[in-house]
Write a protein that holds these residues in place. Sequence first.
Motif, PDB file in Angstrom:
ATOM      1  N   PHE A 250       0.847  -1.191   0.000  1.00 16.31           N
ATOM      2  CA  PHE A 250       0.000   0.000   0.000  1.00 16.31           C
ATOM      3  C   PHE A 250       0.888   1.249   0.000  1.00 16.31           C
ATOM      4  N   ARG A 251       0.847   1.921  -1.100  1.00 21.44           N
ATOM      5  CA  ARG A 251       1.537   3.194  -1.277  1.00 21.44           C
ATOM      6  C   ARG A 251       3.030   3.114  -0.922  1.00 21.44           C
ATOM      7  N   GLU A 252       3.645   2.075  -1.424  1.00 21.27           N
ATOM      8  CA  GLU A 252       5.102   1.948  -1.249  1.00 21.27           C
ATOM      9  C   GLU A 252       5.768   2.729  -2.374  1.00 21.27           C
ATOM     10  N   GLU A 253       6.842   3.417  -2.010  1.00 25.05           N
ATOM     11  CA  GLU A 253       7.505   4.223  -3.040  1.00 25.05           C
ATOM     12  C   GLU A 253       8.561   3.421  -3.770  1.00 25.05           C
ATOM     13  N   LEU A 254       8.575   3.623  -5.080  1.00 21.84           N
ATOM     14  CA  LEU A 254       9.579   2.951  -5.902  1.00 21.84           C
ATOM     15  C   LEU A 254      10.299   4.020  -6.730  1.00 21.84           C
ATOM     16  N   PRO A 255      11.491   4.436  -6.278  1.00 21.02           N
ATOM     17  CA  PRO A 255      12.218   5.438  -7.075  1.00 21.02           C
ATOM     18  C   PRO A 255      12.873   4.760  -8.281  1.00 21.02           C
ATOM     19  N   LEU A 256      12.420   5.146  -9.466  1.00 18.53           N
ATOM     20  CA  LEU A 256      13.010   4.552 -10.673  1.00 18.53           C
ATOM     21  C   LEU A 256      14.313   5.283 -11.023  1.00 18.53           C
ATOM     22  N   ASN A 257      14.329   6.604 -10.764  1.00 16.13           N
ATOM     23  CA  ASN A 257      15.581   7.368 -10.785  1.00 16.13           C
ATOM     24  C   ASN A 257      15.389   8.559  -9.845  1.00 16.13           C
ATOM     25  N   GLU A 258      16.355   9.439  -9.812  1.00 15.99           N
ATOM     26  CA  GLU A 258      16.318  10.529  -8.825  1.00 15.99           C
ATOM     27  C   GLU A 258      15.065  11.400  -8.946  1.00 15.99           C
ATOM     28  N   ASN A 259      14.618  11.577 -10.193  1.00 14.70           N
ATOM     29  CA  ASN A 259      13.490  12.478 -10.415  1.00 14.70           C
ATOM     30  C   ASN A 259      12.187  11.761 -10.756  1.00 14.70           C
ATOM     31  N   PHE A 260      12.191  10.468 -10.689  1.00 11.50           N
ATOM     32  CA  PHE A 260      10.983   9.726 -11.078  1.00 11.50           C
ATOM     33  C   PHE A 260      10.654   8.677 -10.012  1.00 11.50           C
ATOM     34  N   ILE A 261       9.635   8.990  -9.250  1.00  9.91           N
ATOM     35  CA  ILE A 261       9.265   8.100  -8.143  1.00  9.91           C
ATOM     36  C   ILE A 261       7.817   7.637  -8.347  1.00  9.91           C
ATOM     37  N   LEU A 262       7.625   6.360  -8.241  1.00 12.13           N
ATOM     38  CA  LEU A 262       6.269   5.800  -8.353  1.00 12.13           C
ATOM     39  C   LEU A 262       5.807   5.345  -6.982  1.00 12.13           C
ATOM     40  N   GLU A 263       4.536   5.557  -6.735  1.00 10.71           N
ATOM     41  CA  GLU A 263       3.937   5.031  -5.502  1.00 10.71           C
ATOM     42  C   GLU A 263       3.147   3.787  -5.915  1.00 10.71           C
ATOM     43  N   VAL A 264       3.512   2.644  -5.368  1.00 10.00           N
ATOM     44  CA  VAL A 264       2.935   1.362  -5.812  1.00 10.00           C
ATOM     45  C   VAL A 264       1.958   0.833  -4.760  1.00 10.00           C
ATOM     46  N   SER A 265       0.774   0.462  -5.255  1.00  7.81           N
ATOM     47  CA  SER A 265      -0.201  -0.209  -4.377  1.00  7.81           C
ATOM     48  C   SER A 265      -0.716  -1.446  -5.112  1.00  7.81           C
ATOM     49  N   THR A 266      -1.004  -2.479  -4.365  1.00  5.45           N
ATOM     50  CA  THR A 266      -1.605  -3.665  -5.006  1.00  5.45           C
ATOM     51  C   THR A 266      -2.920  -4.002  -4.305  1.00  5.45           C
ATOM     52  N   VAL A 267      -3.838  -4.473  -5.116  1.00  6.20           N
ATOM     53  CA  VAL A 267      -5.147  -4.881  -4.590  1.00  6.20           C
ATOM     54  C   VAL A 267      -5.437  -6.273  -5.142  1.00  6.20           C
ATOM     55  N   ALA A 268      -5.802  -7.171  -4.267  1.00  8.23           N
ATOM     56  CA  ALA A 268      -6.110  -8.536  -4.725  1.00  8.23           C
ATOM     57  C   ALA A 268      -7.479  -8.556  -5.386  1.00  8.23           C
ATOM     58  N   THR A 269      -7.598  -9.267  -6.494  1.00 10.78           N
ATOM     59  CA  THR A 269      -8.926  -9.456  -7.110  1.00 10.78           C
ATOM     60  C   THR A 269      -9.473 -10.779  -6.597  1.00 10.78           C
ATOM     61  N   LEU A 270     -10.719 -10.710  -6.163  1.00 11.29           N
ATOM     62  CA  LEU A 270     -11.312 -11.892  -5.524  1.00 11.29           C
ATOM     63  C   LEU A 270     -12.498 -12.401  -6.318  1.00 11.29           C
ATOM     64  N   LYS A 271     -12.656 -13.707  -6.297  1.00 10.76           N
ATOM     65  CA  LYS A 271     -13.871 -14.302  -6.855  1.00 10.76           C
ATOM     66  C   LYS A 271     -14.282 -15.407  -5.892  1.00 10.76           C
ATOM     67  N   ASP A 272     -15.505 -15.279  -5.383  1.00 11.00           N
ATOM     68  CA  ASP A 272     -15.987 -16.217  -4.365  1.00 11.00           C
ATOM     69  C   ASP A 272     -14.988 -16.313  -3.209  1.00 11.00           C
ATOM     70  N   ALA A 273     -14.543 -15.168  -2.764  1.00 12.93           N
ATOM     71  CA  ALA A 273     -13.616 -15.037  -1.633  1.00 12.93           C
ATOM     72  C   ALA A 273     -12.258 -15.699  -1.899  1.00 12.93           C
ATOM     73  N   LYS A 274     -11.988 -16.015  -3.148  1.00 17.13           N
ATOM     74  CA  LYS A 274     -10.713 -16.645  -3.481  1.00 17.13           C
ATOM     75  C   LYS A 274      -9.933 -15.687  -4.374  1.00 17.13           C
ATOM     76  N   GLU A 275      -8.655 -15.533  -4.038  1.00 15.56           N
ATOM     77  CA  GLU A 275      -7.856 -14.578  -4.808  1.00 15.56           C
ATOM     78  C   GLU A 275      -7.596 -15.138  -6.202  1.00 15.56           C
ATOM     79  N   THR A 276      -7.943 -14.323  -7.194  1.00 16.97           N
ATOM     80  CA  THR A 276      -7.744 -14.783  -8.577  1.00 16.97           C
ATOM     81  C   THR A 276      -6.623 -14.015  -9.267  1.00 16.97           C
ATOM     82  N   GLY A 277      -6.253 -12.924  -8.693  1.00 21.70           N
ATOM     83  CA  GLY A 277      -5.197 -12.137  -9.323  1.00 21.70           C
ATOM     84  C   GLY A 277      -4.902 -10.892  -8.513  1.00 21.70           C
ATOM     85  N   LYS A 278      -4.285  -9.935  -9.173  1.00 22.18           N
ATOM     86  CA  LYS A 278      -3.863  -8.748  -8.443  1.00 22.18           C
ATOM     87  C   LYS A 278      -3.889  -7.550  -9.383  1.00 22.18           C
ATOM     88  N   ILE A 279      -4.347  -6.428  -8.870  1.00 21.27           N
ATOM     89  CA  ILE A 279      -4.262  -5.185  -9.644  1.00 21.27           C
ATOM     90  C   ILE A 279      -3.121  -4.376  -9.034  1.00 21.27           C
TER      91      ILE A 279
END
Lengths: 526, 201
Positions: A250-279
Amino acid sequence: MPKEKFFEKREKELTEDISTLEGYINDLWEIIPVAICITTPIFTLLETSRSFNNLFGYEKDEITGSPIETIFSKEEDLKNLSEKLFPRKKILNFEISGKAKGGKEIPMLVSAIAREDQEGELVSYIFSFVDVTLIRRVEGTLEEKVAELQRYTVQLEGSRRALLNILEDVESERVAAEKERDKTAAIIKNFADGLLLMENNKISLINPAAQAFFNVSEAEVVGRTIAELEGTAKIQSFAKFLNKTGADIFREELPLNENFILEVSTVATLKDAKETGKIIILHDVSREKMVEKMKTEFVSLAAHQLRTPLSAIKWALKMLLDGDMGSIKQDQKNFLEKTYQSNERMIALVNDLLDITRIEEGKYLYKPTVTQLELVAKFVADSYKDEAKAKNIKLTLRKSDSLLRPVKIDVEKIRLAMQNIIDNAIRYSAEGSEVIVACSGNEKEAIFSVQDSGIGIPKDQRTRMFSKFFRGSNAVRIDTEGSGLGLYIAKNIVEAHNGRIWFESEPGKGATFYFSLPIDSSNGKI
Amino acid sequence: MEKNEIEEILKKQGDARGAVFHTDLNYVLQKTASEDSVAKIEEKLKEWGVNLVYRKVEPMSWYPVAWRTLSLLAIQEVLGWDDEEIIKMGRNAPRVSVIVKLFFKLFPDIGKFARQIPKYWTKHYTCGTLKVVELDKDNKQLILRLENFAFHPILCKYLKGYFETATKLTRPKDSIVTCEEIQCTFKDSTPYEVYQIKWTK
């Protein structure tokens, strides 16, 4: 040739012809595969074919001379038969229920014709019989099958209608789904944030924004696993980051270079309460980070620039107050003391600001030492004794029931965190009240707490208590001089030690602030 | 049978259609189901000077009425049958006779039936005359007179059964038909035999 001889010869020839004919007829009766019989005009059986005998189960001698009723099981089949057959002179076809020897009924198709002599007199009837048992059975089966088929047809028709309805619904749903998909695709495509969808551990979607972030094409990424992407230079750092973090982010920072930083979050996709993938959501925070950095740099610069003159002012005022510059009047002294206090607060603010800039710049050095948290707490609490006494507040240090396990901490920073919390407790507690400083712990962590019976924290402001420059509305009313930085600094210090900070409060009845620090498991090794 | 008795029969003139031997054979086989019986009968006939093989007989050819008479007598002697059985043989004959099937018109109208009887006799035999003496439809009675046919009393028995069935074939199924020889050459010394046929329907 005499006449007599001629007739004798002629008769002999005729007799021979008749004998030949009789033999021929007899052979026919034997061999013909159709059940045939000849009856007298009153339907007495005179002659029967071999097939007839086989069909009805009688010997020829047995059945010859019997009435035709012998082989008809129903009387109505014989009713008016002679009228129907004679003088009709045509073959009459009809169905009967035949009766074999023993009474077995056989459905039969009958053809019959009346024979007459030269004078037109009825002399006999010829009947032929065809066993239609098999045909009737087949017909019966056929009728059943047809009926069955009709039933199935009706069912199928119903099913077809139902299917058509379903198809119509499905088509409507498909159109709606397509619209929704197009809408979703448009959102994903035009989404400013980068989006990646992972299914079965493989990237199944990457939107244009994410492609732009890593300068990769869809073809380079889609269908590949994160491990495989580690071998692709353009996206290598991102893949390694994901592999390293593993679980949800959740909102982890990923500096790709000094001037380019991405904030990364992942969300699990669920189907019938079972994880099917990730966004995976990638938010470009480069600009925010740059602004923040500039701000921090500015504050740092300003604070540094302010500290020197403030120190000079402090010493100048001190000298004046101490009479080093000559004696001053009481009212002058009072005025200078107020100025001195204001300057002290200014210095404290500047120090706080400098601490914050260090924290935000990541320059807030961490000098770990293994020690007892209780010792640090005692030191800080003792330093507040005079201030507490001045405010007529009882400051109590409550010892732990058991010996706490040591923690590995930056003592100076933890002291600062404790100071900020105790300072708040004394500042916002009424005269005559008590502030209790305590330490406790368990196998995993050591806990520091400060309990006061002060103004407490309004419920609607609790989530913001550790925010930078935030002060509770009730606190502002009591004391206008707080900077709103103390708890923010304390939180950053505690979290830098992998600890947690929290509070419990009831408005008007005070608050208890806690922070916990993990027990040192290095056995004293630093 | 005494030799002179056989000779006496053989002396008598007149022929019969071979079909009569077929009806004899049919009845013997029906009753005994034995080819051996047939062979014994043929042997007996041979013994009596009649060289007859039943299965070689042409049904429409003419054979001496004397042979026909001796055939019945041989059957009776070899098989030990009584007169009643000979009557039954006569009853069976019209049912299986090719002559009946080919030439006899079994009209349900007893008048029409009776009219063809004399002609029908000539299709069977070259000797003797069969005449309709009386037809009483009201009393359901037919009187037949057979003249010049005095071969042997066994033929009287045989013909009694024959006339009975021939008439029966023209009557409804529930009609009871009987035939009696009311005058006989051999009993009453008349030059003819008289048969009274009665029926109920």
